[in-house]
Design a protein around this motif. Structure first.
Motif, mmCIF file in Angstrom:
data_model
loop_
_atom_site.group_PDB
_atom_site.id
_atom_site.type_symbol
_atom_site.label_atom_id
_atom_site.label_comp_id
_atom_site.label_asym_id
_atom_site.label_seq_id
_atom_site.Cartn_x
_atom_site.Cartn_y
_atom_site.Cartn_z
ATOM 1 N N GLY A 63 0.824 -1.193 0.000
ATOM 2 C CA GLY A 63 0.000 0.000 0.000
ATOM 3 C C GLY A 63 0.862 1.249 0.000
ATOM 4 N N PRO A 64 0.237 2.423 0.013
ATOM 5 C CA PRO A 64 1.004 3.676 -0.006
ATOM 6 C C PRO A 64 1.997 3.804 1.150
ATOM 7 N N SER A 65 1.582 3.385 2.365
ATOM 8 C CA SER A 65 2.472 3.528 3.529
ATOM 9 C C SER A 65 3.695 2.630 3.416
ATOM 10 N N SER A 66 3.485 1.352 3.068
ATOM 11 C CA SER A 66 4.622 0.445 2.964
ATOM 12 C C SER A 66 5.496 0.793 1.762
ATOM 13 N N ALA A 67 4.899 1.299 0.694
ATOM 14 C CA ALA A 67 5.694 1.727 -0.467
ATOM 15 C C ALA A 67 6.589 2.903 -0.095
ATOM 16 N N LYS A 68 6.064 3.823 0.699
ATOM 17 C CA LYS A 68 6.865 4.981 1.128
ATOM 18 C C LYS A 68 8.030 4.538 2.010
ATOM 19 N N VAL A 69 7.748 3.602 2.929
ATOM 20 C CA VAL A 69 8.814 3.070 3.789
ATOM 21 C C VAL A 69 9.895 2.421 2.932
ATOM 22 N N ALA A 70 9.484 1.596 1.977
ATOM 23 C CA ALA A 70 10.441 0.887 1.131
ATOM 24 C C ALA A 70 11.272 1.853 0.297
ATOM 25 N N THR A 71 10.640 2.892 -0.218
ATOM 26 C CA THR A 71 11.347 3.867 -1.051
ATOM 27 C C THR A 71 12.374 4.638 -0.238
ATOM 28 N N GLU A 72 11.991 5.066 0.959
ATOM 29 C CA GLU A 72 12.923 5.805 1.814
ATOM 30 C C GLU A 72 14.076 4.905 2.255
ATOM 31 N N ALA A 73 13.770 3.652 2.579
ATOM 32 C CA ALA A 73 14.826 2.716 2.996
ATOM 33 C C ALA A 73 15.776 2.435 1.850
ATOM 34 N N TYR A 74 15.235 2.302 0.639
ATOM 35 C CA TYR A 74 16.070 2.009 -0.525
ATOM 36 C C TYR A 74 17.015 3.169 -0.845
ATOM 37 N N ALA A 75 16.625 4.355 -0.427
ATOM 38 C CA ALA A 75 17.475 5.536 -0.617
ATOM 39 C C ALA A 75 18.543 5.651 0.469
ATOM 40 N N GLY A 76 18.587 4.669 1.370
ATOM 41 C CA GLY A 76 19.600 4.677 2.423
ATOM 42 C C GLY A 76 19.187 5.435 3.657
#
Length: 353
Positions: free
Chosen positions: A63-76
């Motif tokens: 969902g939007p929340s988990s996608a945001k978490v994943a995107t921020e984590a992937y950016a380090g």
């Protein structure tokens, strides 16, 4: 600088753990854990592509929340939601810190094999990461059908799984076990030979909780006197809060039950679940006065609940439970030697009659 998907998966799982620890609603917890699993099953190249083009939410369970978490984590980065949770989830309770530090394991936990929500391996790895040296896997016995209790055949299969995981996770150790129902006549709800092969047997009353004390007392004592039993689980069966509502304490003659625990070397469980907090303080103090030993357990049904031991430790400290009478402060080998010696002594006494 971008990192691998592993960091995103770890942050999603950490969020689920903290939500679970804080007693958040189950669907909310499962959403983040499901998102982590979806990403774990995704090829690294596809994950990177979807982060880049913003299509993570097209995946099932994202969902939007988990996608945001994943995107921020992937950016380090540490995801903002995770950082906020880490700030909010401090110590669960004040007190009992030295006792919690002395604990080496947890003797009452459940997995998805019965009514828990997670695989054995995930529960074990979480316990290890919390600093435990061992954890006892004590799924339910067969007559508790509502909890998907384990038949003898399923329990034997589970023992094979535990054997394989122990080879992989060593020196951390999963102790084999069961939470076995105390039946109305005081007998145990599992094959005795199979029970004898287990490391830990937590015996608990789950049925006919309102029977008169005149019947409940001998029922509990008969189970406690069984040489295969190592821990008496949540002795009053009460519920003080939570989604299942409340439930009063079972009635039994506590002085007789606790004397049986002392005499036969069965640990009185200090159940750390917030909706149980069993036994009540007055009974916990009585068990201390009568010379019982104890086991401070979580009765965890999910990974985040494995961090609930501070609830039990704080109550133990308040009721002046000596640390040297808490059996899960012992190393695994000493603990199992204690259980083995007790069984052997009881067997010798029984054969001499």
């Amino acid at each position: 600088m971008a990192v691998t998907a592993t960091e995103a998966i770890d942050q999603l799982r950490r969020i689920a753990f903290l939500l679970e620890r804080g007693r958040a609603e189950t669907p909310r917890v499962r959403a983040f854990r499901r998102a982590a699993q979806t990403l774990a099953d995704l090829p690294e190249e596809e994950f990177a592509r979807r982060v880049g083009d913003g299509t993570l939410t097209e995946l099932p369970g994202i969902g939007p929340s988990s996608a945001k978490v994943a995107t921020e984590a992937y950016a380090g980065e540490t995801a903002g939601y995770l950082a906020r949770l880490e700030g909010e989830h401090g110590p669960l309770v004040s007190g009992g810190e030295s006792l919690r530090a002395a604990l080496r394991g947890d003797l009452h936990t459940h997995s998805e094999w019965s009514d828990g929500g997670s695989p054995i391996e995930e529960m074990a790895r979480t316990a290890r990461d919390l600093g435990h040296e061992y954890v006892a896997l004590t799924d339910h016995s067969p007559r508790l059908k509502v909890a998907n209790g384990l038949s003898a055949e399923r329990l034997r299969r589970q023992l094979e799984v535990v054997r394989e995981l122990n080879a992989e996770l060593a020196p951390f150790r999963i102790l084999t076990g069961i939470e076995v129902d105390i039946l109305e006549d005081g007998s145990l709800d599992q094959d005795p030979e199979l029970l004898a092969s287990l490391d830990v047997v937590v015996a608990s009353v789950h049925s006919k909780l309102r029977m008169p004390a005149a019947d409940m007392t001998p029922r509990m004592v008969a189970a406690i006197a069984n040489p295969l039993v190592t821990v008496l689980g949540h002795c009053t069966g009460r519920l003080v809060t939570g989604g299942r509502g409340t439930r009063p304490e079972s009635s039994f003659e506590a002085d007789i039950v606790f004397e049986a625990c002392r005499r036969f070397g069965v640990a009185v469980e200090i159940n750390s679940r917030p909706e149980r907090l069993d036994p009540p303080r007055r009974l916990l103090r009585q068990a201390v006065e009568q010379g019982c030993v104890f086991s401070i357990d979580t009765d965890a049904h999910a990974p985040g609940q494995l961090d609930w031991q501070p609830y039990g430790c704080a109550r133990a400290e308040e009721c002046e439970v000596p640390a040297d009478r808490v059996i899960n402060t012992l190393p695994a080998d000493e603990l199992l030697d204690r259980f083995r010696e007790r069984r052997e002594r009881r067997a010798v006494r029984s054969s001499a009659r």
